[in-house]
Write a protein that holds these residues in place. Structure first.
Motif, short mmCIF file in Angstrom:
data_model
loop_
_atom_site.label_atom_id
_atom_site.label_comp_id
_atom_site.label_asym_id
_atom_site.label_seq_id
_atom_site.Cartn_x
_atom_site.Cartn_y
_atom_site.Cartn_z
N PRO A 90 -5.49 36.58 -45.59
CA PRO A 90 -6.21 35.69 -44.66
C PRO A 90 -7.69 36.01 -44.62
O PRO A 90 -8.54 35.14 -44.47
CB PRO A 90 -5.55 35.96 -43.31
N THR A 190 -9.96 40.43 -37.66
CA THR A 190 -8.60 39.95 -37.90
C THR A 190 -7.61 40.91 -37.26
O THR A 190 -7.82 42.13 -37.29
CB THR A 190 -8.34 39.80 -39.42
N SER A 191 -6.57 40.38 -36.67
CA SER A 191 -5.55 41.25 -36.08
C SER A 191 -4.28 40.46 -35.79
O SER A 191 -4.33 39.26 -35.55
CB SER A 191 -6.08 41.84 -34.77
N THR A 192 -3.16 41.19 -35.82
CA THR A 192 -1.89 40.54 -35.47
C THR A 192 -1.54 40.78 -34.01
O THR A 192 -0.55 40.29 -33.51
CB THR A 192 -0.76 41.09 -36.36
N SER A 219 -13.86 34.89 -37.96
CA SER A 219 -12.53 35.37 -37.58
C SER A 219 -11.51 34.28 -37.87
O SER A 219 -11.87 33.14 -38.12
CB SER A 219 -12.48 35.76 -36.11
N GLU A 220 -10.25 34.68 -37.81
CA GLU A 220 -9.18 33.71 -38.00
C GLU A 220 -8.98 32.92 -36.73
O GLU A 220 -9.29 33.38 -35.64
CB GLU A 220 -7.88 34.43 -38.34
N ASP A 221 -8.37 31.76 -36.88
CA ASP A 221 -8.06 30.93 -35.73
C ASP A 221 -6.71 31.31 -35.14
O ASP A 221 -5.95 30.47 -34.71
CB ASP A 221 -8.03 29.45 -36.16
N GLY A 222 -6.39 32.60 -35.13
CA GLY A 222 -5.03 33.03 -34.78
C GLY A 222 -4.72 33.05 -33.31
O GLY A 222 -5.52 32.64 -32.47
N ASN A 223 -3.53 33.54 -32.98
CA ASN A 223 -3.10 33.62 -31.58
C ASN A 223 -3.57 34.90 -30.92
O ASN A 223 -3.69 34.97 -29.71
CB ASN A 223 -1.58 33.55 -31.50
N SER A 224 -3.79 35.92 -31.74
CA SER A 224 -4.18 37.21 -31.17
C SER A 224 -5.64 37.16 -30.76
O SER A 224 -6.48 36.64 -31.48
CB SER A 224 -4.00 38.32 -32.20
#
Lengths: 456, 259
Positions: A90, A190-192, A219-224
């Protein structure tokens, strides 16, 4: 510590700090004075806690809702582990996005605030030395750069960073060196899981040297959720020059507190461009420029184009301490959707700082009826022979201009896009690297057409 | 091409147009004259679709379609052009980019292929020559810091580039010196053809010496009170507007008396 049960992060910070001090390994090797500096910064943070809206500097920026999640403090040993680990998938996708087309530059990548060090085959600018802070803070020759405490006295986040940070990037430019190309520093987060990252950076531009850095925050568009509390200290030595561009175009779920202090010596020049685009939920840019010696020059340009429910706060301080210095600040904001912007710019002219030229301007284009801007220009002058001005405007699209464009067959959305570009032009025209200017213009255009919610 | 029937319009609750009737065919040049405040510029604004003008009665048919239902940009793409009395300055939008964008949107609407960069450059140069427009101004911000004459010439340059079917010139002659007037008129005359039409709004007969109209209408108090040929303009130059005002009021009082 100011105990607020709603903020679980306090506990994590306390245990994180204890862990850092008791840990085997690098922190133990730090000089005594650095350990002392950490302790006093931590004590200071414990006294202050996180800022609330009761604090004048945070009046319009309520961060409580961004702190109520549980966060884990990023590992203190990630720099060591990061050295040989390949960049994850990612991250590779984000890296691709960060590329500035046809920009001839050196490029380094920091993942969660840590640089993996020099890689074989990669090119680095000559006359520029790059270290990780993980190594530099153990080196007695550099430790002085991490011990200063005056910045942390009043600043909640800077104090927290000084107490807990273990890694980041240390850039030193040799006296007289002038790298041929800019250095593009890509910060990837980035992180999970929810993470608190606290990078600490130092930039030292020695006498007569020049440095151009471009920082991209991605950064990622993630949930974390990732909470970044970054601290950068810059020293621009006599007759040196630094061009500093920051592009904040991260994904959502990033909360970014970015504290930069600049100390300028005699006849030095510092140019800062700060661009903030839709993405991060929260951005607080704290930029303090201290003109510590005579005949320095500083230019601060900011453009914030905000969307969604972003809360973006630009806090600047231009501190004129000595005579015959020149500073010029222009921040422009375009507010879409339900975004909230804050501009607080202080220009402080000390009693000694005669013959100061200081200009400051903040202009805002509020496009959506649901967007908000809080603008607070401040000028405090204690010298009597100075030229200073400041001003702030908030406006909407000019109906006349819009009609003129439409009367020539240009659709409403395109017309609005042209007007937004025109509004930003005062800033973008100042970028003297054409590829960078084109990149910024693309980032502006990406936010247009403005959403239907904004077509009010 | 354009058919205006019993057009009534108000702005901020004030009745400005009180029943305009006008027929314009391709190839014709109509001049609309009249004293200050008679509604000339309001008529131009209503036709171009300026906000805050409220049409209360009547209709306008342009090329067989209801003009008043169309957004300003659609009217422009359909071929209606208003040369502004006071062209707007837009810092940060370059003249050339503005022209390029306008041309691209109009051509896309008409399903015409886009003009490539080379062709666009050629076209701009050609049209610039036509209105003797200073090439240096093309790369500057739209109208920013232009003199009055330069702004008006820029309007005619846009007219030349966009090739509308119906061009309305709203007091294009105001603020022009005699040389600029000649240049603007020369441009318009070259653009005149049997495929387009012009409406020239003016205070003075002077412009009509250069751009000779087929019809002259006098607007007073929101109505066309007299129509004629170019000789009417000369008569107005000699006698002023008062005799027409009296005539109009006379008619009005006569009407009232009849009621």
């Amino acid at each position: 510590m100011v105990q607020e049960l709603a903020i679980p992060l306090y506990e994590e910070i306390e245990s994180g700090f204890n862990k850092l001090l008791s840990e085997q390994g690098s922190p133990k090797q730090e000089s005594n004075s650095l350990r002392q500096a950490r302790l006093s910064a931590f004590e200071r943070f414990k006294e202050m806690g996180f800022p609330t809206t009761k604090n004048e500097d945070w009046k319009y920026t309520n961060i409580t809702r961004f702190l109520k999640d549980e966060f884990t403090i990023a590992g203190t040993d990630h720099s060591a582990a990061g050295k040989d680990t390949p960049i994850e998938e990612p991250v590779a996708a984000i890296l691709e996005q960060s590329v500035i087309d046809s920009l001839d530059c050196y490029r380094i990548v920091l993942v969660n605030g840590a640089w993996r060090g020099k890689q074989a085959g990669e090119q680095y600018p000559s006359g520029v030395q790059l270290f990780t802070v993980a190594e530099a803070r153990l080196d007695p020759a550099f430790s002085g750069y991490f011990e200063r405490s005056n910045e942390f006295e009043k600043n909640h986040f800077a104090a927290l960073n000084a107490a807990l940070s273990t890694d980041g990037l240390f850039i030193r430019v040799d006296a007289g060196a002038a790298p041929d190309k800019p250095l593009h520093i890509v910060h990837v987060y980035t992180s999970t899981h929810n993470l608190l990252v606290q990078p600490r950076h130092v930039v030292l531009v020695n006498k007569n040297a020049s440095l151009s850095i471009i920082e991209s925050v991605m950064s990622e568009d993630g949930n974390s959720k990732i909470f970044v509390n970054s601290l950068m200290e810059i020293v621009v030595q006599p007759d040196a020059r630094m061009d500093h561009t920051i592009i904040q175009a991260s994904g959502k779920a990033l909360r970014l507190i970015q504290h930069i202090t600049v100390r300028q010596r005699r006849q030095s020049l510092y140019n800062n461009f700060t661009f903030t685009f839709p993405g991060a939920d929260l951005v607080r840019n704290e930029l303090s420029v201290r003109l510590e010696e005579e005949h320095t020059e500083s230019h601060l340009y900011g453009l914030y184009l905000l969307g969604g429910q972003q809360l973006v706060d630009n806090h600047t301080l231009v501190d004129h301490q000595k005579p015959s210095c020149h500073s010029n600040e222009l921040y422009k904001g375009v507010l879409l959707e339900r975004s909230v912007g804050v501009f607080n710019g202080k220009v402080y002219v000390h009693k000694d700082a005669q013959k100061t030229n200081a200009f400051q301007q903040n202009n805002n284009l509020v496009i959506s009826k649901k967007a908000t801007i809080n603008s607070k220009p401040q000028l405090e002058i204690f010298a009597d022979d100075v030229k200073c001005s400041h001003g702030s405007t908030v406006g909407q699209f000019s109906e006349e201009a819009l009609f003129y464009l439409r009367a020539r067959g240009i659709g409403e959305e395109t017309a609005k896009a042209l007007l937004i570009n025109a509004f930003a032009f005062d800033i973008t025209e100042k970028i003297n690297i054409p590829a960078l200017r084109a990149h910024i213009n693309h980032l502006i255009e990406d936010q247009i057409p403005v959403t239907t919610e904004d077509l009010v | 091409m354009l058919s205006i029937k019993n057009l009534h319009a108000e702005v901020e609750g004030k009745q400005i147009l009180k029943g305009i009737n006008l027929e314009i065919k391709t190839g014709e040049v109509h001049a609309i004259m009249g004293p200050n405040g008679s509604g000339k510029s309001s008529l131009a604004s209503v036709l171009a679709g300026r906000q805050n003008y409220n049409v209360t009665e009547g209709e306008v048919i342009f090329k067989g379609r209801n003009l008043l239902e169309q957004k300003p940009e659609v009217r422009a793409r359909e071929g209606l052009f208003l040369a502004f009395q006071y062209p707007i300055e837009i810092p940060g939008v370059s003249n050339i980019n503005f022209l390029k964008t306008a041309l691209a949107e109009i051509r896309a609407y008409k399903n015409l292929p886009p003009v490539d960069a080379k062709e666009f450059l050629r076209l701009t140069k050609e049209k610039q020559k036509l209105v003797e427009f200073d090439a240096r101004l093309v790369n500057r911000s739209l109208n920013e810091g232009f003199s009055g004459g330069e702004k008006k010439r820029n309007e005619i340059l846009q007219l030349a580039m966009l090739e509308p079917e119906l061009a309305i010139l709203d007091e294009t002659d105001s603020g022009l010196d005699i040389d600029a007037l000649r240049i603007v008129s020369k441009g318009v005359n070259k653009l005149r053809s049997d495929k387009n039409a012009f409406v020239i709004i003016t205070h003075y007969q002077r412009l009509l010496e250069y751009i000779v109209p087929d019809f002259v209408h006098v607007l007073y108090d929101g109505r066309i009170v007299k129509s004629g040929t170019k000789e009417l303009a000369l008569e107005l130059e000699e006698r002023g507007y008062d005799w027409l005002k009296e005539e109009a009021h006379g008619k009005e009082s006569l009407e009232k008396a009849t009621i």
